[in-house]
Design a protein around this motif. Structure first.
Motif, PDB file in Angstrom:
ATOM      1  N   MET A 180       6.230 -19.667   7.515  1.00 23.68           N
ATOM      2  CA  MET A 180       5.214 -18.730   7.060  1.00 23.68           C
ATOM      3  C   MET A 180       5.860 -17.597   6.278  1.00 23.68           C
ATOM      4  O   MET A 180       7.041 -17.294   6.452  1.00 23.68           O
ATOM      5  CB  MET A 180       4.439 -18.163   8.256  1.00 23.68           C
ATOM      6  CG  MET A 180       3.605 -19.192   8.992  1.00 23.68           C
ATOM      7  SD  MET A 180       2.674 -18.488  10.386  1.00 23.68           S
ATOM      8  CE  MET A 180       3.992 -18.295  11.591  1.00 23.68           C
ATOM      9  N   ALA A 181       5.055 -16.969   5.426  1.00 26.71           N
ATOM     10  CA  ALA A 181       5.544 -15.836   4.645  1.00 26.71           C
ATOM     11  C   ALA A 181       4.377 -14.909   4.329  1.00 26.71           C
ATOM     12  O   ALA A 181       3.213 -15.333   4.303  1.00 26.71           O
ATOM     13  CB  ALA A 181       6.217 -16.310   3.360  1.00 26.71           C
ATOM     14  N   ILE A 182       4.692 -13.650   4.105  1.00 24.12           N
ATOM     15  CA  ILE A 182       3.728 -12.661   3.616  1.00 24.12           C
ATOM     16  C   ILE A 182       4.284 -12.105   2.321  1.00 24.12           C
ATOM     17  O   ILE A 182       5.414 -11.597   2.281  1.00 24.12           O
ATOM     18  CB  ILE A 182       3.513 -11.519   4.629  1.00 24.12           C
ATOM     19  CG1 ILE A 182       2.914 -12.048   5.935  1.00 24.12           C
ATOM     20  CG2 ILE A 182       2.600 -10.441   4.030  1.00 24.12           C
ATOM     21  CD1 ILE A 182       2.787 -10.985   7.024  1.00 24.12           C
ATOM     22  N   LEU A 183       3.515 -12.197   1.245  1.00 23.53           N
ATOM     23  CA  LEU A 183       3.902 -11.644  -0.042  1.00 23.53           C
ATOM     24  C   LEU A 183       2.971 -10.481  -0.360  1.00 23.53           C
ATOM     25  O   LEU A 183       1.753 -10.588  -0.201  1.00 23.53           O
ATOM     26  CB  LEU A 183       3.803 -12.698  -1.149  1.00 23.53           C
ATOM     27  CG  LEU A 183       4.513 -14.037  -0.915  1.00 23.53           C
ATOM     28  CD1 LEU A 183       4.432 -14.888  -2.168  1.00 23.53           C
ATOM     29  CD2 LEU A 183       5.950 -13.825  -0.492  1.00 23.53           C
ATOM     30  N   SER A 184       3.563  -9.382  -0.843  1.00 20.06           N
ATOM     31  CA  SER A 184       2.762  -8.178  -1.073  1.00 20.06           C
ATOM     32  C   SER A 184       3.203  -7.469  -2.352  1.00 20.06           C
ATOM     33  O   SER A 184       4.384  -7.493  -2.720  1.00 20.06           O
ATOM     34  CB  SER A 184       2.914  -7.227   0.123  1.00 20.06           C
ATOM     35  OG  SER A 184       2.281  -5.994  -0.126  1.00 20.06           O
ATOM     36  N   PRO A 201       2.023 -19.157  16.798  1.00 21.66           N
ATOM     37  CA  PRO A 201       3.022 -18.798  15.799  1.00 21.66           C
ATOM     38  C   PRO A 201       2.450 -17.788  14.810  1.00 21.66           C
ATOM     39  O   PRO A 201       1.351 -17.976  14.290  1.00 21.66           O
ATOM     40  CB  PRO A 201       3.337 -20.135  15.120  1.00 21.66           C
ATOM     41  CG  PRO A 201       3.037 -21.159  16.159  1.00 21.66           C
ATOM     42  CD  PRO A 201       1.866 -20.624  16.921  1.00 21.66           C
ATOM     43  N   MET A 202       3.207 -16.715  14.554  1.00 16.96           N
ATOM     44  CA  MET A 202       2.674 -15.654  13.708  1.00 16.96           C
ATOM     45  C   MET A 202       3.796 -14.940  12.972  1.00 16.96           C
ATOM     46  O   MET A 202       4.964 -15.001  13.351  1.00 16.96           O
ATOM     47  CB  MET A 202       1.877 -14.644  14.547  1.00 16.96           C
ATOM     48  CG  MET A 202       2.596 -14.102  15.792  1.00 16.96           C
ATOM     49  SD  MET A 202       3.820 -12.789  15.470  1.00 16.96           S
ATOM     50  CE  MET A 202       2.734 -11.471  14.984  1.00 16.96           C
ATOM     51  N   GLY A 218      -0.118 -13.022   9.781  1.00 16.65           N
ATOM     52  CA  GLY A 218      -0.389 -14.410   9.409  1.00 16.65           C
ATOM     53  C   GLY A 218      -0.289 -15.296  10.639  1.00 16.65           C
ATOM     54  O   GLY A 218       0.635 -15.135  11.443  1.00 16.65           O
ATOM     55  N   VAL A 219      -1.211 -16.239  10.787  1.00 20.71           N
ATOM     56  CA  VAL A 219      -1.330 -17.038  12.015  1.00 20.71           C
ATOM     57  C   VAL A 219      -1.452 -18.524  11.683  1.00 20.71           C
ATOM     58  O   VAL A 219      -2.078 -18.902  10.693  1.00 20.71           O
ATOM     59  CB  VAL A 219      -2.565 -16.591  12.829  1.00 20.71           C
ATOM     60  CG1 VAL A 219      -2.738 -17.458  14.065  1.00 20.71           C
ATOM     61  CG2 VAL A 219      -2.461 -15.128  13.206  1.00 20.71           C
ATOM     62  N   VAL A 250      -5.913  -9.960  10.056  1.00 28.52           N
ATOM     63  CA  VAL A 250      -5.334 -11.181  10.617  1.00 28.52           C
ATOM     64  C   VAL A 250      -5.922 -12.362   9.860  1.00 28.52           C
ATOM     65  O   VAL A 250      -7.142 -12.524   9.795  1.00 28.52           O
ATOM     66  CB  VAL A 250      -5.655 -11.308  12.120  1.00 28.52           C
ATOM     67  CG1 VAL A 250      -4.987 -12.550  12.700  1.00 28.52           C
ATOM     68  CG2 VAL A 250      -5.198 -10.053  12.870  1.00 28.52           C
ATOM     69  N   MET A 251      -5.054 -13.188   9.273  1.00 33.88           N
ATOM     70  CA  MET A 251      -5.567 -14.321   8.499  1.00 33.88           C
ATOM     71  C   MET A 251      -4.593 -15.486   8.553  1.00 33.88           C
ATOM     72  O   MET A 251      -3.397 -15.311   8.787  1.00 33.88           O
ATOM     73  CB  MET A 251      -5.850 -13.916   7.055  1.00 33.88           C
ATOM     74  CG  MET A 251      -4.723 -13.224   6.320  1.00 33.88           C
ATOM     75  SD  MET A 251      -5.275 -12.650   4.692  1.00 33.88           S
ATOM     76  CE  MET A 251      -3.798 -11.808   4.124  1.00 33.88           C
ATOM     77  N   GLY A 252      -5.147 -16.671   8.365  1.00 38.88           N
ATOM     78  CA  GLY A 252      -4.314 -17.868   8.401  1.00 38.88           C
ATOM     79  C   GLY A 252      -5.110 -19.090   8.790  1.00 38.88           C
ATOM     80  O   GLY A 252      -6.347 -19.122   8.703  1.00 38.88           O
TER      81      GLY A 252
END
Length: 329
Positions: A180-184, A201-202, A218-219, A250-252
């Motif tokens: 998983m990844a978060i891009l900002s 998993p988050m 992210g979930v 919270v999103m995923g």
């Protein structure tokens, strides 16, 4: 010659042929029973979590029940009509997210003390080989922050390629089974990820004061039919979310529909609102049937533009995106 008797003089009227009634009533009864039984089973998940798997197909059970109920009362071609209605109903479910995404409803405008904030979540599918298509879709969505789920090793190189657009990135690739990844577009702080723990998993990161210290999570939960394990995961996740101060996003991929006890538990235990309902899976034939990708937010966050789906780009999921109003710091 003897005259004919009264019985012989009057000819008996020809017998009327009984009109043969159309068949299929019993089959329609069985189809109706199947649909209603599925709907009942989908609600039993609120009592016994093992039954929650049926909630994933609540819309489909509803279509089956309605189609066979209508077919039962038709004078003929009952079974044919019922099957035709089932097919039309399933097609309607698959077409719905495409139609809704063409011109998503504008719910409100930004008010004083808020910032418009476009968000997206995309399960790109671990085995997806269409890497360039995934990159193109991430760029096309152009969200301010996006969570990437099932972002397999063959896609890790995209983060460097997307660095100009998304200079702030958090990923957990070094952790086993964390893809998983978060891009900002805005600075991220307090990055954390968890995989082998009691919760789902988050991956989690906090934005700066310009967004009021918003926490983005992210979930990716385990999929059905492992309902018991999935329920334990969301209970653990909800417990963590409760401890986080401030506004939360919270999103995923929750692998659970709006009718599920899984999504209901997230909302009831954390107080977050689910904003999504469009079907996003499976994307294979362009007619997604179940809504399992979701966005949950704190009460202080408002919807400016409602959800829409993107392009799957080789994935078995459609990405989701929407524009929110977030309290500014």
């Amino acid at each position: 010659m003897k005259p004919a008797g009264p019985a012989a003089a009057v000819e008996a009227p020809p017998e009327k042929k009984k009109r043969k009634r159309g068949g299929g009533r019993i089959e329609c009864d069985l189809g109706l029973l199947l649909g209603v039984g599925g709907l009942v089973a989908s609600r039993l998940g609120q009592l016994w979590i093992a039954f929650d798997v049926f909630s994933q197909f609540t819309l489909q059970f509803g279509v089956v029940a309605a189609a066979f109920a209508i077919g039962r009362f038709l004078p003929r071609a009952r079974l044919f009509a019922a099957f035709l209605l089932v097919i039309c109903g399933l097609l309607a479910i698959g077409v719905w997210p495409h139609v809704a995404s063409r011109s998503p409803r504008i719910a409100d405008v930004v008010k004083a003390g808020e910032r418009a904030f476009k968000v997206a979540s995309f399960n790109s599918w671990y085995d997806n080989e269409q890497v360039e298509l995934v990159r193109g879709e991430i760029e096309r969505l152009d969200a301010d922050v996006i969570t990437l789920i099932e972002f397999g090793p063959n896609k890790h190189g995209l983060l460097k390629q997307l660095a100009q657009r998304y200079p702030y990135q958090a990923q957990c690739f070094a952790v086993d089974y964390c893809h998983m990844a978060i891009l900002s577009k805005f600075p991220l702080a307090n990055f954390e990820s968890r995989v082998n723990w009691e919760g789902a998993p988050m991956i989690m990161a906090k934005l700066g004061p310009e967004f009021g210290g918003l926490t983005v999570i992210g979930v990716h939960t385990i999929r059905f039919p492992h309902s018991r394990a999935q329920y334990r995961q969301v209970k653990g996740l909800a417990g963590l979310i409760e401890t986080i101060p401030g506004a939360k996003l919270v999103m995923g991929d929750f692998n659970a529909t709006p009718f599920s006890r899984i999504t209901a538990t997230i909302a009831s235990q954390t107080g977050l609102r689910r904003l999504t309902s469009l079907p996003t899976w499976p994307a294979r034939f362009g007619l997604p049937q179940v809504s399992i990708d979701h966005i949950f937010v704190s009460d202080s966050i408002r919807v400016l533009e409602e959800e829409r789906i993107g392009e799957p780009s080789g994935s078995d999921h459609y990405p989701i995106t929407m524009t929110l109003a977030v309290p500014a710091g």
